[in-house]
Structure formats: C-alpha cells, structure tokens
Design a protein around this motif. Sequence first.
Motif, PDB file in Angstrom:
ATOM      1  N   PRO A   1      -8.212  -8.320  13.135  1.00  0.00           N
ATOM      2  CA  PRO A   1      -9.397  -8.163  12.274  1.00  0.00           C
ATOM      3  C   PRO A   1      -9.659  -6.726  11.857  1.00  0.00           C
ATOM      4  N   PHE A   2      -9.356  -5.753  12.736  1.00  0.00           N
ATOM      5  CA  PHE A   2      -9.575  -4.349  12.387  1.00  0.00           C
ATOM      6  C   PHE A   2      -8.575  -3.884  11.322  1.00  0.00           C
ATOM      7  N   ILE A   3      -7.349  -4.400  11.407  1.00  0.00           N
ATOM      8  CA  ILE A   3      -6.349  -4.104  10.369  1.00  0.00           C
ATOM      9  C   ILE A   3      -6.809  -4.668   9.027  1.00  0.00           C
ATOM     10  N   VAL A   4      -7.333  -5.890   9.065  1.00  0.00           N
ATOM     11  CA  VAL A   4      -7.790  -6.552   7.837  1.00  0.00           C
ATOM     12  C   VAL A   4      -8.938  -5.779   7.202  1.00  0.00           C
ATOM     13  N   ILE A   5      -9.937  -5.384   8.004  1.00  0.00           N
ATOM     14  CA  ILE A   5     -11.077  -4.629   7.478  1.00  0.00           C
ATOM     15  C   ILE A   5     -10.599  -3.323   6.853  1.00  0.00           C
ATOM     16  N   SER A   6      -9.666  -2.645   7.524  1.00  0.00           N
ATOM     17  CA  SER A   6      -9.145  -1.362   7.025  1.00  0.00           C
ATOM     18  C   SER A   6      -8.390  -1.545   5.718  1.00  0.00           C
ATOM     19  N   ALA A   7      -7.583  -2.618   5.632  1.00  0.00           N
ATOM     20  CA  ALA A   7      -6.828  -2.889   4.404  1.00  0.00           C
ATOM     21  C   ALA A   7      -7.764  -3.197   3.236  1.00  0.00           C
ATOM     22  N   ILE A   8      -8.833  -3.945   3.494  1.00  0.00           N
ATOM     23  CA  ILE A   8      -9.803  -4.267   2.441  1.00  0.00           C
ATOM     24  C   ILE A   8     -10.533  -3.000   1.993  1.00  0.00           C
ATOM     25  N   CYS A   9     -10.853  -2.111   2.946  1.00  0.00           N
ATOM     26  CA  CYS A   9     -11.468  -0.819   2.587  1.00  0.00           C
ATOM     27  C   CYS A   9     -10.534  -0.030   1.672  1.00  0.00           C
ATOM     28  N   CYS A  10      -9.237  -0.094   1.970  1.00  0.00           N
ATOM     29  CA  CYS A  10      -8.244   0.623   1.168  1.00  0.00           C
ATOM     30  C   CYS A  10      -8.138   0.025  -0.243  1.00  0.00           C
ATOM     31  N   MET A  11      -8.381  -1.279  -0.363  1.00  0.00           N
ATOM     32  CA  MET A  11      -8.376  -1.928  -1.672  1.00  0.00           C
ATOM     33  C   MET A  11      -9.570  -1.488  -2.509  1.00  0.00           C
TER      34      MET A  11
ATOM     35  N   PHE B   1       0.783  -1.235   0.000  1.00  0.00           N
ATOM     36  CA  PHE B   1       0.000   0.000   0.000  1.00  0.00           C
ATOM     37  C   PHE B   1       0.817   1.287   0.000  1.00  0.00           C
ATOM     38  N   GLY B   2       2.077   1.236   0.355  1.00  0.00           N
ATOM     39  CA  GLY B   2       2.872   2.455   0.383  1.00  0.00           C
ATOM     40  C   GLY B   2       2.597   3.308   1.625  1.00  0.00           C
ATOM     41  N   VAL B   3       3.298   4.442   1.731  1.00  0.00           N
ATOM     42  CA  VAL B   3       3.280   5.250   2.959  1.00  0.00           C
ATOM     43  C   VAL B   3       1.902   5.839   3.258  1.00  0.00           C
ATOM     44  N   LYS B   4       1.345   6.590   2.293  1.00  0.00           N
ATOM     45  CA  LYS B   4       0.094   7.299   2.546  1.00  0.00           C
ATOM     46  C   LYS B   4      -1.030   6.343   2.914  1.00  0.00           C
ATOM     47  N   ASN B   5      -1.158   5.255   2.154  1.00  0.00           N
ATOM     48  CA  ASN B   5      -2.245   4.316   2.401  1.00  0.00           C
ATOM     49  C   ASN B   5      -2.051   3.526   3.694  1.00  0.00           C
TER      50      ASN B   5
ATOM     51  N   MET C   1      -3.266   5.681   6.418  1.00  0.00           N
ATOM     52  CA  MET C   1      -4.736   5.691   6.441  1.00  0.00           C
ATOM     53  C   MET C   1      -5.274   4.381   7.013  1.00  0.00           C
ATOM     54  N   ILE C   2      -4.638   3.257   6.675  1.00  0.00           N
ATOM     55  CA  ILE C   2      -5.053   1.969   7.230  1.00  0.00           C
ATOM     56  C   ILE C   2      -4.881   1.963   8.740  1.00  0.00           C
ATOM     57  N   SER C   3      -3.780   2.531   9.220  1.00  0.00           N
ATOM     58  CA  SER C   3      -3.526   2.600  10.666  1.00  0.00           C
ATOM     59  C   SER C   3      -4.626   3.399  11.363  1.00  0.00           C
ATOM     60  N   ILE C   4      -4.926   4.585  10.834  1.00  0.00           N
ATOM     61  CA  ILE C   4      -5.943   5.451  11.447  1.00  0.00           C
ATOM     62  C   ILE C   4      -7.313   4.784  11.406  1.00  0.00           C
TER      63      ILE C   4
END
Length: 246
Positions: free
Chosen positions: A210-220, A171-175, A178-181
């Motif tokens: 699970p929250f990291i996973v949901i955030s990463a999928i949202c970013c996708m 995902f790179g730096v910016k994304n 955003m995933i962290s937040i």
Amino acid sequence: MFGLIGCIVGQVLGLINKRLENHERIIEKGSLKNFKKEFKTHYGLMTIMFVSYIVLLYVSKIDLELWYVNIKLFSYFILLPLLISAFIIDWRKQIIPNRLVLTIFEIGLVVTFLEGIFSPTGMSLALNRFEGMVVGAAIFGAITLLGGLIAGKEAMGMGDVKLMGALGLFFGVKNIIMISILSFLIGAIFSVFLLVFKIKKTDEYIPFGPFIVISAICCMLLPEDVLFTSLWFVFSGEWFIKYIRK
C-alpha cells in the motif's frame, strides 16, 4: 465522461478483486454466471475511481495536437485501477497476486514500446524506463536480501520487489527512486501511527505494498520538481534548520 468511465472501472474492480485474492481466473467458463451471482454495487471503489480519473485528467491534460504525448496519460488511466487493486489485496491478504503484477509489467512493456517508436526522444526514453525497471527491482531486492541475512526473515515480500520492477517501466529511473524513498517515508510514519494506536502489534506484519501504491499515485499527480523538492526538504534537514533559527 472520464468520471463515468472511472465509476465503471471501480465497479469492475470490485467484482474481480475477490477472484484475484483467491488466485482464480478472471475470465473462464461460467465466469459471467458467477459474476451475476456475486454481483453487488461497490460504491466506495466507484467513488475513488470517479475522483481519481477526474483529478488525473485535470493534472495531466490531454494534448489534442501531438497524440503521442497522451500515451503516458492513458497508461496512467490503465495503471491506476491496477494499483488500487494491489493496495486492497495486499492490505487484506498480505500478498500481491502474480497475475496482477504481470499485467502491470506487460502494459509497461507496451507503453515503453509505443513511446520508443513514436516519441521524438524514443530510444533514450525507452532506455530510461528499462533502467527504472532494473533499479526499482534492485533496490527492493537488496533490502529483502539484507533483511533475510540480518534479521533471518524477509524484510518485505517478493511481490513488492516485482511490483517495483514493473512500475519502473512506467516511471523511469529518477521517479522510481523517488517512489522508493517516499514509500519508506510514508511507511515509517504510518507504521508508527498503527503501533501507537495499537491497530497493529509490534510482531504483526504490516504490508508494504500500500505504501508503494500511495507513492506511485503521488508521482502520477504531483509534478516531478515539486515531489523532488519536497523530498529534498525533508531529508536534507532544511526544515530542522529553519525550526532552530526560529
């Protein structure tokens, strides 16, 4: 076609998740015999992967002219089932297997290498991904370290730290920021829900994977500008200002 591939991937996930949970080798002598013995149809996972692959394909599209543009999309097709596996195992066992995180990391390195070679902005893109790996691991590593110093116990597991580092390659730096937040926002809301309805106790561990996973999928699935604007709306207080004015 992609929906059918998703069904197959979902069935395979159902077969290997138990082995990952128990830190067993997925492929070894006699593993095929064991798979036949333990075989059952995993309709839930098949449905999830069927829908996920179709939605991901619809959102991202395939470029038939510039093939290297599709590297990111196909890396998501590989990453998505691994993330869902991490979600399930962490929720059940409160652990993200090292083998699973290492697989995500290895695939991330391959994707970074391929885009670094074939993309017109390859070098800057590859550098951004490596920076994302460092930033992702650093954010969660710092939180774990501070949690240990202040509360005397880990704020989150090292599996979460390693997972964020591996995801930084995709995902790179910016994304990854955003995933962290977004993961902390979703985690806070969901944790309050679990505590209010007494699904979890105040002293009971709530897995953060699970929250990291949901955030990463949202970013996708969500465009970068939409995700950034939404997070800015929440954390800048614009919603509160609009509510006051009404």
